[in-house]
Design a protein around this motif. Sequence first.
Motif, PDB file in Angstrom:
ATOM      1  N   UNK A   1       0.852  -1.204   0.000  1.00  0.00           N
ATOM      2  CA  UNK A   1       0.000   0.000   0.000  1.00  0.00           C
ATOM      3  C   UNK A   1       0.878   1.241   0.000  1.00  0.00           C
ATOM      4  N   UNK A   2       1.896   1.261   0.863  1.00  0.00           N
ATOM      5  CA  UNK A   2       2.792   2.420   0.965  1.00  0.00           C
ATOM      6  C   UNK A   2       3.503   2.675  -0.352  1.00  0.00           C
ATOM      7  N   UNK A   3       3.919   1.615  -1.012  1.00  0.00           N
ATOM      8  CA  UNK A   3       4.631   1.756  -2.280  1.00  0.00           C
ATOM      9  C   UNK A   3       3.696   2.241  -3.387  1.00  0.00           C
ATOM     10  N   UNK A   4       2.553   1.585  -3.527  1.00  0.00           N
ATOM     11  CA  UNK A   4       1.625   1.940  -4.611  1.00  0.00           C
ATOM     12  C   UNK A   4       0.982   3.314  -4.399  1.00  0.00           C
ATOM     13  N   UNK A   5       0.818   3.719  -3.136  1.00  0.00           N
ATOM     14  CA  UNK A   5       0.206   5.021  -2.838  1.00  0.00           C
ATOM     15  C   UNK A   5       1.254   6.105  -2.611  1.00  0.00           C
TER      16      UNK A   5
END
Length: 187
Positions: free
Chosen positions: A63-67
């Motif tokens: 989530x942190x990477x994609x967002x």
Amino acid sequence: MVDTATFSYDSFLADISNSNGTLEATIAEVEKVDRIFSDPAVQSFFVNPTIPPEKKQEVVKEIASSSELQPHTANFLNILVDMKRIDIIKDIVKEFEVFYNRITGTEVAVVSSVMRLESQDLAQIAQSVQRLTGAKNVRIKTVIDSSLVAGFTIRYGPSGSKLIDMSVKKQLDEIAAQLDFSSIALA
């Protein structure tokens, strides 16, 4: 170890983002996190006690990477997973927004309309709300509501207590209230 009985997660995130000068970026990220956790599948995954914390942290990393979340926002989500408090993320988001609004002098206006409004229309609405409230800033949140028929409504003020209703639905309701059809018998 953090004492969860006295610890305020929303103020923790707010203090970090305020102290490192990322309050504006963090509010945008918190809104992304709110949208992600609004998905029932995501929510049920994170509150499922049979899924190991390591697996949940892997998903937080994705989530942190994609967002494109800042490290402190991603770390905050991991803290919630570690403390088994990810279930309160929606409440934390609401409280963080309250903190942000208070610190920045921001008024939130929820604009409901049948279809997506253009950015220039939203800017005019924001200016009107700013004049009405005297707020330094206005943040617009949009909601699509097909029951309005046409037009829009604006909710602002403490807990959305003020309403400006420019919808066709309101006009139709007012016309119906003025016309008394109760004495007409249909054949």
